[in-house]
Design a protein around this motif. Structure first.
Motif, PDB file in Angstrom:
ATOM      1  N   ALA A 113       0.715  -1.130   0.117  1.00  0.00           N
ATOM      2  CA  ALA A 113      -0.244  -0.091  -0.091  1.00  0.00           C
ATOM      3  C   ALA A 113       0.656   1.415  -0.022  1.00  0.00           C
ATOM      4  O   ALA A 113       0.338   2.367   0.255  1.00  0.00           O
ATOM      5  N   GLY A 114       2.013   1.140  -0.288  1.00  0.00           N
ATOM      6  CA  GLY A 114       2.816   2.396  -0.529  1.00  0.00           C
ATOM      7  C   GLY A 114       2.685   3.001  -1.811  1.00  0.00           C
ATOM      8  O   GLY A 114       1.798   2.725  -2.770  1.00  0.00           O
ATOM      9  N   ASN A 115       3.082   4.366  -1.958  1.00  0.00           N
ATOM     10  CA  ASN A 115       2.977   5.005  -3.010  1.00  0.00           C
ATOM     11  C   ASN A 115       1.808   5.592  -3.558  1.00  0.00           C
ATOM     12  O   ASN A 115       1.419   6.154  -4.663  1.00  0.00           O
ATOM     13  N   ILE A 116       0.863   5.451  -2.862  1.00  0.00           N
ATOM     14  CA  ILE A 116      -0.572   6.047  -3.145  1.00  0.00           C
ATOM     15  C   ILE A 116      -0.681   7.416  -3.451  1.00  0.00           C
ATOM     16  O   ILE A 116      -1.231   7.833  -4.696  1.00  0.00           O
ATOM     17  N   GLU A 117       0.177   8.295  -2.751  1.00  0.00           N
ATOM     18  CA  GLU A 117       0.037   9.719  -3.239  1.00  0.00           C
ATOM     19  C   GLU A 117       0.577  10.026  -4.465  1.00  0.00           C
ATOM     20  O   GLU A 117       0.464  11.032  -4.788  1.00  0.00           O
ATOM     21  N   ARG A 118       1.723   9.039  -4.973  1.00  0.00           N
ATOM     22  CA  ARG A 118       2.145   9.322  -6.422  1.00  0.00           C
ATOM     23  C   ARG A 118       1.063   9.292  -7.692  1.00  0.00           C
ATOM     24  O   ARG A 118       1.626   9.164  -8.735  1.00  0.00           O
ATOM     25  N   PHE A 119      -0.161   8.734  -7.133  1.00  0.00           N
ATOM     26  CA  PHE A 119      -1.258   8.522  -8.211  1.00  0.00           C
ATOM     27  C   PHE A 119      -2.423   9.506  -7.896  1.00  0.00           C
ATOM     28  O   PHE A 119      -3.541   9.275  -7.630  1.00  0.00           O
ATOM     29  N   PRO A 120      -2.113  11.004  -8.414  1.00  0.00           N
ATOM     30  CA  PRO A 120      -3.005  11.561  -7.893  1.00  0.00           C
ATOM     31  C   PRO A 120      -4.393  11.934  -8.272  1.00  0.00           C
ATOM     32  O   PRO A 120      -5.305  12.335  -7.801  1.00  0.00           O
ATOM     33  N   THR A 121      -4.681  11.061  -9.588  1.00  0.00           N
ATOM     34  CA  THR A 121      -6.291  11.119 -10.209  1.00  0.00           C
ATOM     35  C   THR A 121      -6.836   9.800 -10.120  1.00  0.00           C
ATOM     36  O   THR A 121      -7.680   9.456 -10.477  1.00  0.00           O
ATOM     37  N   ALA A 122      -6.134   8.670  -9.481  1.00  0.00           N
ATOM     38  CA  ALA A 122      -6.604   7.400  -9.368  1.00  0.00           C
ATOM     39  C   ALA A 122      -7.507   7.139  -8.480  1.00  0.00           C
ATOM     40  O   ALA A 122      -7.356   7.675  -7.327  1.00  0.00           O
ATOM     41  N   THR A 123      -8.577   6.378  -8.456  1.00  0.00           N
ATOM     42  CA  THR A 123      -9.410   5.782  -7.730  1.00  0.00           C
ATOM     43  C   THR A 123      -8.928   4.509  -6.988  1.00  0.00           C
ATOM     44  O   THR A 123      -8.542   3.963  -7.857  1.00  0.00           O
ATOM     45  N   VAL A 124      -8.810   4.325  -5.838  1.00  0.00           N
ATOM     46  CA  VAL A 124      -8.076   3.362  -4.982  1.00  0.00           C
ATOM     47  C   VAL A 124      -9.359   2.645  -4.666  1.00  0.00           C
ATOM     48  O   VAL A 124     -10.253   3.070  -3.859  1.00  0.00           O
ATOM     49  N   HIS A 125      -9.182   1.356  -4.861  1.00  0.00           N
ATOM     50  CA  HIS A 125     -10.596   0.258  -4.551  1.00  0.00           C
ATOM     51  C   HIS A 125      -9.932  -0.626  -3.261  1.00  0.00           C
ATOM     52  O   HIS A 125      -8.668  -1.141  -3.396  1.00  0.00           O
TER      53      HIS A 125
END
Length: 298
Positions: A113-125
């Motif tokens: 679950a790292g690096n989420i902040e690097r995907f600014p427009t992605a929806t996270v499921h």
């Protein structure tokens, strides 16, 4: 091994059919068999190396990522050596963070679950129960909190406040040909991703089974929140696919040993939509066939 400048063309695939790639971003060759099973007294304690991977799923209609691995800072804190920054490796194969519309996080442990902040427009499921667990009193307990990173949890909360967090409560349809399956045990809300491919349904089981023998010998992994649920999830995994060669465990180097590989701009991928070289059920049940050192270049 094919060497390419870009991912293979997906134009011939139907809307509900996908190519699936494993990207191994780290490896630890020092793990032993007793690190992989909760009650290993009947097993030798030979080498059982571990891989760390993320997965790319795509066709001509959509592309999404399953898990995002360690971020460099949390890997350093936990003394994990990365072969690749997972996001940097994605960019080298042509997957731009800002262009990714969807990310599935199988569970919120630090190596997924790292690096989420690097995907600014992605929806996270994510699963409802996984988020509820990391926001509960359980995080006051050292043993239960240890696999999680506060920064990762905060980034999930930021996605929620930005209306970019998609909650799923149990099994669900994600896209045509893609379904999510709740597989608790290792964590409260772990989910696998079943994907229709040209060879049949491939289940990205993630840490619902760390290695093939966990599920196919019904032998739980030591890092387990609920043993009974984990064993039930093993049985569910087996029911979701035609055979073990359609299951992709979260950390098993056997995946790299049996699936065709290709190199895209210097990054080695393994094509999980292609037929593996090994399909014998006994191979997947065995805790042998693990090498002390497993070259990352393979």
């Amino acid at each position: 091994m094919r060497s390419l400048q870009a991912l293979p063309d997906t134009g011939a695939l139907a809307d509900d059919e996908y190519f699936v790639y494993a990207l191994c971003y780290a490896h630890n060759g020092s793990r032993r068999v007793h690190d992989a099973f909760l009650m290993p007294q009947d097993l030798h304690n030979g080498p059982m190396p571990i891989d760390y991977s993320i997965w790319i799923v795509e066709n001509g209609y959509r592309r999404f990522i399953v898990d995002l691995g360690f971020d460099p800072a949390s890997a350093a804190r936990r003394n994990r050596k990365l072969t690749h920054d997972p996001v940097g490796a994605l960019e080298r194969i042509g997957v731009r963070c800002e262009a990714v519309s969807d990310v599935v996080i199988t569970h919120l442990h630090c190596d997924h679950a790292g690096n989420i902040e690097r995907f600014p427009t992605a929806t996270v499921h994510v699963q409802d129960s996984e988020v509820a667990f990391v926001a509960s009193r359980c995080m006051c307990e050292d043993h239960l909190r240890f696999p999680y990173e506060l920064d990762h949890v905060l980034n999930v909360m930021r996605k929620n406040f930005a209306k970019q967090l998609a909650f799923h409560d149990g099994d669900d349809i994600l896209f045509p040909g893609v379904t999510l399956h709740k597989l608790p045990g290792h964590t409260a809300g772990l989910q696998g991703v079943r994907v229709k491919t040209p060879r049949g349904p491939v289940l990205l089981a993630s840490d619902a089974t760390h290695y093939f023998p966990n599920a196919y010998n019904l032998k739980p992994h030591p890092i387990t929140l609920d043993v009974a649920s984990m064993i039930a999830s093993y049985r569910k995994i087996i029911s979701l696919v035609p055979g073990p060669d359609y299951v992709i465990p979260g950390h098993d180097p056997k995946v790299r040993a049996i699936y065709p590989k290709l190199m895209v701009n210097g990054i080695v991928l393994h094509a999980l939509h292609d037929t593996p070289s090994e399909t014998d059920a006994g191979y997947f049940q065995s805790v042998t066939n693990y090498l002390p050192e497993y070259p990352l270049e393979q």
